[in-house]
Motif scaffolding. Structure first.
Motif, PDB file in Angstrom:
ATOM      1  N   ARG A  22       0.826  -1.223   0.000  1.00 45.38           N
ATOM      2  CA  ARG A  22       0.000   0.000   0.000  1.00 45.38           C
ATOM      3  C   ARG A  22       0.851   1.261   0.000  1.00 45.38           C
ATOM      4  NH1 ARG A  22      -4.153  -2.185   4.415  1.00 45.38           N
ATOM      5  NH2 ARG A  22      -5.445  -3.431   3.037  1.00 45.38           N
ATOM      6  N   ALA A  23       2.068   1.162   0.534  1.00 46.04           N
ATOM      7  CA  ALA A  23       2.975   2.313   0.555  1.00 46.04           C
ATOM      8  C   ALA A  23       3.651   2.524  -0.800  1.00 46.04           C
ATOM      9  CB  ALA A  23       4.037   2.136   1.643  1.00 46.04           C
ATOM     10  N   GLY A  24       3.373   1.644  -1.773  1.00 45.97           N
ATOM     11  CA  GLY A  24       3.881   1.851  -3.116  1.00 45.97           C
ATOM     12  C   GLY A  24       4.982   0.905  -3.561  1.00 45.97           C
ATOM     13  N   TYR A  25       5.346  -0.047  -2.739  1.00 47.16           N
ATOM     14  CA  TYR A  25       6.376  -1.004  -3.129  1.00 47.16           C
ATOM     15  C   TYR A  25       5.756  -2.112  -3.966  1.00 47.16           C
ATOM     16  CZ  TYR A  25       9.402   1.234   0.260  1.00 47.16           C
ATOM     17  OH  TYR A  25      10.141   2.154   0.948  1.00 47.16           O
ATOM     18  N   ASP A  26       6.557  -2.699  -4.856  1.00 48.90           N
ATOM     19  CA  ASP A  26       6.048  -3.820  -5.634  1.00 48.90           C
ATOM     20  C   ASP A  26       6.056  -5.089  -4.772  1.00 48.90           C
ATOM     21  OD1 ASP A  26       8.619  -5.074  -5.738  1.00 48.90           O
ATOM     22  OD2 ASP A  26       9.126  -3.978  -7.556  1.00 48.90           O
ATOM     23  N   ALA A  60      10.475  -3.641   8.510  1.00 49.62           N
ATOM     24  CA  ALA A  60       9.120  -3.449   7.967  1.00 49.62           C
ATOM     25  C   ALA A  60       8.576  -2.080   8.346  1.00 49.62           C
ATOM     26  CB  ALA A  60       8.188  -4.543   8.473  1.00 49.62           C
ATOM     27  N   HIS A  61       8.789  -1.673   9.583  1.00 58.16           N
ATOM     28  CA  HIS A  61       8.264  -0.374  10.029  1.00 58.16           C
ATOM     29  C   HIS A  61       8.902   0.779   9.267  1.00 58.16           C
ATOM     30  CE1 HIS A  61       5.692  -1.704  13.274  1.00 58.16           C
ATOM     31  NE2 HIS A  61       6.584  -2.636  13.509  1.00 58.16           N
ATOM     32  N   ALA A  62      10.106   0.625   8.848  1.00 58.98           N
ATOM     33  CA  ALA A  62      10.780   1.679   8.097  1.00 58.98           C
ATOM     34  C   ALA A  62      10.158   1.857   6.712  1.00 58.98           C
ATOM     35  CB  ALA A  62      12.262   1.347   7.948  1.00 58.98           C
ATOM     36  N   HIS A  63       9.387   0.888   6.258  1.00 60.63           N
ATOM     37  CA  HIS A  63       8.785   0.951   4.914  1.00 60.63           C
ATOM     38  C   HIS A  63       7.309   1.305   4.926  1.00 60.63           C
ATOM     39  CE1 HIS A  63      12.477  -1.297   4.299  1.00 60.63           C
ATOM     40  NE2 HIS A  63      12.442  -0.826   3.082  1.00 60.63           N
ATOM     41  N   HIS A  64       6.716   1.512   6.060  1.00 64.11           N
ATOM     42  CA  HIS A  64       5.282   1.860   6.124  1.00 64.11           C
ATOM     43  C   HIS A  64       5.087   3.316   5.784  1.00 64.11           C
ATOM     44  CE1 HIS A  64       4.168  -1.643   8.999  1.00 64.11           C
ATOM     45  NE2 HIS A  64       4.611  -2.065   7.874  1.00 64.11           N
TER      46      HIS A  64
END
Length: 158
Positions: free
Chosen positions: A75-79, A154-158
């Motif tokens: 949802r944050a835009g990563y594939d 994971a939290h760094a990518h939210h």
């Protein structure tokens, strides 16, 4: 994008470490629980052996645990490939510990693996096993997060 990751990581580690570790453990336990319950219910309903039921529960726990972590990353835009890579790095240690402890507890509790789906023994044993698994994973999650690993990724990518 790199600045965004840097800001998010620092926002995560600015919170008290034990709080971040608890939230990560609860998140991981939620994902594991979905798969674990599904696997135990399916294996028990089909009359499978303990080994087959546990294998299914473990497989589904990893799958649901990883998917629960991947959703906000996608949802944050990563594939999907990047999200999967992050989820593997973030969750593998935690899920592994939870699954070992949970399934050992189900084997240790007398009658738990042979209990009927409509029995208190089945559901009570599963609940206790999952809670103990979460307690077992907490110190590992805390240790990993303190080093910028595990759920901190994971939290760094939210």
């Amino acid at each position: 994008m790199k600045e965004h990751l840097h800001q998010n990581y620092h926002r995560v580690i600015e919170q008290p470490l034990s709080r971040v570790a608890l939230m990560a453990t609860v998140h991981c336990l939620s994902g594991c629980t979905i798969g674990e319950i599904a696997g135990m219910v399916i294996g028990t309903a089909l009359g499978w052996s303990n080994a087959a039921t546990i294998a299914l529960a473990i497989t589904l726990a990893f799958l649901s645990g990883y998917l629960l972590t991947m959703l906000p990353i996608v949802r944050a835009g990563y594939d999907y490939k990047a999200a999967m890579s992050i989820a593997f790095a973030a969750d593998t240690a935690s899920i592994t510990i939870m699954e070992i402890v949970d399934n050992l507890m189900m084997l240790i509790i007398p009658g738990a693996m042979d209990a009927a789906l409509d029995s208190l023994l089945f559901w009570g044993s599963l609940a206790i096993a999952l809670m103990i698994a979460g307690v077992a994973a907490f110190p590992v999650n805390r240790w990993l997060i303190a080093r910028g690993r595990g759920h901190a990724l994971a939290h760094a990518h939210h």
